[in-house]
Scaffold this motif. Structure first.
Motif, short mmCIF file in Angstrom:
data_model
loop_
_atom_site.label_atom_id
_atom_site.label_comp_id
_atom_site.label_asym_id
_atom_site.label_seq_id
_atom_site.Cartn_x
_atom_site.Cartn_y
_atom_site.Cartn_z
N ARG A 121 -4.01 5.82 -6.22
CA ARG A 121 -3.43 5.21 -5.03
C ARG A 121 -2.67 3.97 -5.48
NH1 ARG A 121 -6.81 2.85 -1.68
NH2 ARG A 121 -8.54 2.93 -3.13
N ARG A 162 0.32 0.82 -4.34
CA ARG A 162 0.95 0.06 -3.25
C ARG A 162 1.84 -0.99 -3.88
NH1 ARG A 162 -0.37 -4.64 -0.06
NH2 ARG A 162 -0.05 -4.25 2.15
N GLU A 213 3.42 2.76 0.04
CA GLU A 213 2.18 3.30 -0.51
C GLU A 213 2.40 4.74 -0.92
OE1 GLU A 213 -0.59 2.70 2.68
OE2 GLU A 213 -0.79 0.57 2.25
#
Length: 177
Positions: free
Chosen positions: A45, A47, A122
Motif C-alpha cells: 500500500r 500513498r 493512493e
C-alpha cells in the motif's frame, strides 16, 4: 548516442535516491533507456502527497471565490483535470508504470493572492505514486491558470502577476500488505 544523466529516485532506485551511477535503473548495459522491471517486487500500500501554488491577483481570487469566472467553476474544473492527470501519468512520463489508482483526493486552499492545491494519491502495487501526485498538482494548477487567463492578463496580454511555484512531494508512504 546517449544523454543519460542519473537523477535517482526512480522506480527500482534506492529509497533515498542515491543510486550509484553504475547502477542506473533506467539504462541497460548498452546505454539504452529501459523501463524498470518491478515484477518481482511485492505489492504494498502506497500513498503520496504533493502540493503546489498558483499566484494570482487578489481580484482574480475574489472572482474564483464568488464563482464569477466566465469559463465556469474554476476549482471544480481543476479538480477534474487533476484527477484525470493522475490517472494518465503513465502516458506522459517516460518509463513510468501504469499503476492501479485506488484513491485520489484534491484539496484547495484559497488565500488572498494564491490558490494552493494538494493532491493525495493512493495505490496498492509494486511502485510508488509520487509522480501521479505531482502530475495531479501541476495539471490542476495549469487548469486554474487556463480558467482565469482573461482575468489575469494585463493590457499588453501578459501575465505579470501569475506564476506557479512551490511544487513538491510533501510525503510518501509505503506499507507492506
Amino acid at each position: 548516442m546517449t544523454d543519460e544523466t542519473p537523477v535517482g529516485g526512480a522506480d527500482g532506485d534506492s529509497e533515498d535516491g542515491t543510486g550509484d551511477e553504475r547502477d542506473l535503473t533506467h539504462v541497460d548495459e548498452e546505454g539504452n533507456v529501459q523501463m524498470v522491471d518491478v515484477g518481482s517486487k511485492p505489492d504494498t500500500r502506497r500513498r503520496a502527497v504533493a502540493r503546489g501554488t498558483i499566484h494570482l491577483t487578489e481580484s482574480t481570487v475574489d472572482a474564483i471565490r464568488d464563482d464569477q469566472i466566465g469559463k465556469g467553476d474554476v476549482l471544480a474544473t481543476a479538480r477534474i483535470g487533476a484527477i484525470q492527470a493522475v490517472k494518465h501519468t503513465w502516458e506522459t512520463i517516460p518509463m513510468c508504470h501504469q499503476i492501479p489508482i485506488t484513491n485520489v483526493e484534491t484539496t484547495f486552499d484559497v488565500a488572498d493572492e494564491r490558490v494552493t492545491l494538494t493532491v493525495t494519491v493512493e495505490t496498492t502495487g509494486k511502485t510508488g505514486c509520487e509522480m501521479e501526485a505531482l502530475e495531479g498538482v501541476t495539471t490542476g494548477l495549469n487548469v486554474v491558470w487556463d480558467m482565469v487567463k482573461a482575468a489575469e492578463k494585463d493590457d499588453d496580454g501578459q501575465y505579470p502577476d501569475t506564476q506557479i511555484s512551490d511544487v513538491q512531494v510533501v510525503s510518501k508512504e509505503k506499507h507492506q500488505e
